[in-house]
Motif scaffolding. Structure first.
Motif, PDB file in Angstrom:
ATOM      1  N   TYR A 168       6.210  -1.126   7.811  1.00  0.00           N
ATOM      2  CA  TYR A 168       6.280   0.246   7.312  1.00  0.00           C
ATOM      3  C   TYR A 168       6.945   1.158   8.338  1.00  0.00           C
ATOM      4  O   TYR A 168       7.746   2.036   7.991  1.00  0.00           O
TER       5      TYR A 168
ATOM      6  N   LYS B 176      12.586  -9.285   3.823  1.00  0.00           N
ATOM      7  CA  LYS B 176      12.796  -8.039   3.076  1.00  0.00           C
ATOM      8  C   LYS B 176      12.143  -8.077   1.699  1.00  0.00           C
ATOM      9  O   LYS B 176      12.012  -7.055   1.037  1.00  0.00           O
TER      10      LYS B 176
ATOM     11  N   MET C 264       5.791  -5.202  -2.821  1.00  0.00           N
ATOM     12  CA  MET C 264       5.192  -3.879  -2.942  1.00  0.00           C
ATOM     13  C   MET C 264       5.559  -3.228  -4.267  1.00  0.00           C
ATOM     14  O   MET C 264       4.714  -2.573  -4.905  1.00  0.00           O
ATOM     15  N   GLN C 265       6.795  -3.404  -4.710  1.00  0.00           N
ATOM     16  CA  GLN C 265       7.209  -2.837  -5.990  1.00  0.00           C
ATOM     17  C   GLN C 265       6.389  -3.433  -7.130  1.00  0.00           C
ATOM     18  O   GLN C 265       5.934  -2.720  -8.029  1.00  0.00           O
TER      19      GLN C 265
ATOM     20  N   ALA D 221       9.311  -5.662   0.312  1.00  0.00           N
ATOM     21  CA  ALA D 221       9.517  -4.504  -0.553  1.00  0.00           C
ATOM     22  C   ALA D 221       9.387  -4.893  -2.021  1.00  0.00           C
ATOM     23  O   ALA D 221       8.851  -4.124  -2.829  1.00  0.00           O
TER      24      ALA D 221
ATOM     25  N   MET E  90       0.004  -0.464  -0.956  1.00  0.00           N
ATOM     26  CA  MET E  90       0.169  -0.602   0.492  1.00  0.00           C
ATOM     27  C   MET E  90      -0.940  -1.447   1.087  1.00  0.00           C
ATOM     28  O   MET E  90      -0.691  -2.292   1.963  1.00  0.00           O
TER      29      MET E  90
ATOM     30  N   THR F 236      -0.341  -5.090   0.035  1.00  0.00           N
ATOM     31  CA  THR F 236       0.804  -5.628   0.775  1.00  0.00           C
ATOM     32  C   THR F 236       0.423  -5.930   2.216  1.00  0.00           C
ATOM     33  O   THR F 236       0.848  -6.941   2.785  1.00  0.00           O
TER      34      THR F 236
ATOM     35  N   LEU G 220      12.453   1.823  -0.804  1.00  0.00           N
ATOM     36  CA  LEU G 220      11.943   0.464  -0.591  1.00  0.00           C
ATOM     37  C   LEU G 220      13.084  -0.556  -0.592  1.00  0.00           C
ATOM     38  O   LEU G 220      13.068  -1.515   0.184  1.00  0.00           O
TER      39      LEU G 220
ATOM     40  N   LEU H  49      11.434   6.859  -4.101  1.00  0.00           N
ATOM     41  CA  LEU H  49      10.549   5.870  -3.470  1.00  0.00           C
ATOM     42  C   LEU H  49      11.092   4.465  -3.672  1.00  0.00           C
ATOM     43  O   LEU H  49      11.150   3.663  -2.728  1.00  0.00           O
ATOM     44  N   TRP H  50      11.499   4.148  -4.889  1.00  0.00           N
ATOM     45  CA  TRP H  50      12.012   2.808  -5.192  1.00  0.00           C
ATOM     46  C   TRP H  50      13.291   2.522  -4.393  1.00  0.00           C
ATOM     47  O   TRP H  50      13.457   1.439  -3.843  1.00  0.00           O
TER      48      TRP H  50
ATOM     49  N   MET I 148      10.652   0.576   8.263  1.00  0.00           N
ATOM     50  CA  MET I 148      11.279   1.138   7.069  1.00  0.00           C
ATOM     51  C   MET I 148      11.384   2.657   7.155  1.00  0.00           C
ATOM     52  O   MET I 148      12.404   3.244   6.790  1.00  0.00           O
TER      53      MET I 148
ATOM     54  N   SER J 161      14.289  -1.588   3.380  1.00  0.00           N
ATOM     55  CA  SER J 161      13.735  -2.913   3.657  1.00  0.00           C
ATOM     56  C   SER J 161      14.797  -3.898   4.146  1.00  0.00           C
ATOM     57  O   SER J 161      14.442  -4.965   4.665  1.00  0.00           O
TER      58      SER J 161
END
Length: 379
Positions: free
Chosen positions: A42, A318, A324-325, A321, A24, A27, A304, A300-301, A45, A308
């Protein structure tokens, strides 16, 4: 709770928490560098996640991620890196779709048949890499990567018009499956329908935990993954365990595409989801191969990915995300190594403290004995 148990819990939680925080922060740095707000994406989302229809999408997506990650985790437990989950689940979905379109049985037989077909197809494809590993010493990383490419070609060939393909516009499909093979879902009203196969995914997680922690096979799997020589000394056939682990991993991978195949699209086409296998690797790492950890990482995945999509409408890309992944995967590897080293140092320190305490106790006992001897001599 004992101090030792608290430290074990801390070590288990510290890795993923550090990884998420680091991802985070990094990102946010990317957002600031691009002239965007580091907070608003965030907020947008999380706002999306409060909508019931988005929640249904997240759960459905997480179900597929969960099965793919479980397949990867089985290999990880055996110290095998099964990168071929992607090809295994796609080929299994295509073969299952063909069987479902050409065979019609009562639902009580059709659905179990399709599940078995998916598992056998995935196990067969993974078994090729397992045989190469155990008989020729070929790295499973290399063989599974190549098998992914081969699976793509096999699928393209089998979906040709003169094979099992059914053209629909500019898309080639395998034809719509008979309704007896459609897996019933959970109706959520206007919010949509949760795939019924999500329940099967949850049961697979429970079964994974039971086999791994409550059976001889699970013990042999973990023992061989930790040390093949030690496992062999205890009578475990390491090569057989490798092959079995790849077969089980492939069988679970074959189920990864079933939630959407049996619960939504009911056909295999060029638009069928891809990349689940590679996503499963990141989720298995984040979840530390634990069924509960993998479940949380899958949610969580999926969050995202689905939440997003609203960023496009607010002037944000988008792909934030996706960034972030990727950062989560990198941060997971780094943070887990750091936590592992810290845990090792704490273990060494604790052993040193126990040895010092034992030495002091022995010294006190010797001093007591010496005093007793002196008293007797004085008398």
């Amino acid at each position: 709770m004992k101090k030792f148990d608290k430290e074990r819990l801390l070590l288990a939680v510290a890795g993923p928490v550090i990884a998420l925080v680091a991802a985070m922060v990094l990102t946010s740095v990317v957002l600031v560098a691009s002239g965007k707000s580091p907070v608003e994406p965030y907020s947008l989302m999380f706002q999306q996640a409060t909508y019931s229809d988005v929640q249904v999408l997240i759960i459905n997506e997480a179900g597929m991620y969960y099965l793919a990650a479980l397949a990867v985790a089985v290999g990880f437990r055996m110290n095998l890196f099964n990168i071929g989950v992607d090809g295994q689940y796609r080929l299994a979905a295509m073969v299952t779709a063909v069987v479902g379109a050409h065979m019609s049985l009562p639902a009580g037989l059709q659905i179990p048949l399709l599940i078995v077909v998916a598992m056998l197809t995935g196990a067969f494809w993974a078994g090729i890499a397992g045989v190469l590993k155990t008989t020729r010493g070929v790295s499973e990383v290399v063989s599974t990567i190549m098998l992914n490419a081969i699976a793509t070609s096999v699928i393209a060939y089998l979906t040709l018009d003169d094979k099992f393909g059914v053209p629909v516009g500019n898309n080639n499909t395998t034809g719509v499956m008979h309704e007896s093979g459609w897996f019933p879902g959970i109706d959520m009203g206007d919010s949509g329908e949760i795939y019924g196969f999500v329940v099967v995914a949850a049961l697979a997680g429970v079964l994974y935990w039971l086999i791994l922690n409550r059976t001889r096979f699970g013990f042999d799997l973990r023992a061989t993954g930790a040390s093949q020589s030690a496992a062999a000394a205890s009578g475990v056939n390491a090569k057989r365990m490798m092959l079995t682990a790849m077969l089980v991993s492939g069988a679970v991978a074959g189920l990864a595409g079933m939630p959407i195949l049996l619960g939504d699209v009911h056909t295999y086409s060029l638009s069928f989801p891809t990349g689940l296998g590679f996503t499963g690797i990141g989720i298995a790492l984040l979840g530390r191969n634990s069924p509960v950890g993998i479940a949380l990482a899958s949610l969580l995945w999926a969050f995202l990915v689905k939440a997003s999509q609203a960023l496009d409408y607010e002037g944000y890309d988008k792909e934030i995300a996706v960034i972030m992944q990727g950062l989560i995967v990198i941060a997971v590897v780094v943070s887990y190594e750091g936590v592992r080293r810290w845990g090792l140092r704490r273990q060494q320190q604790r052993v040193g403290e126990e040895l010092a305490a034992a030495a002091r106790a022995a010294g006190d006992e010797n001093n007591g004995n010496n005093d007793s001897v002196k008293e007797v001599a004085a008398r």
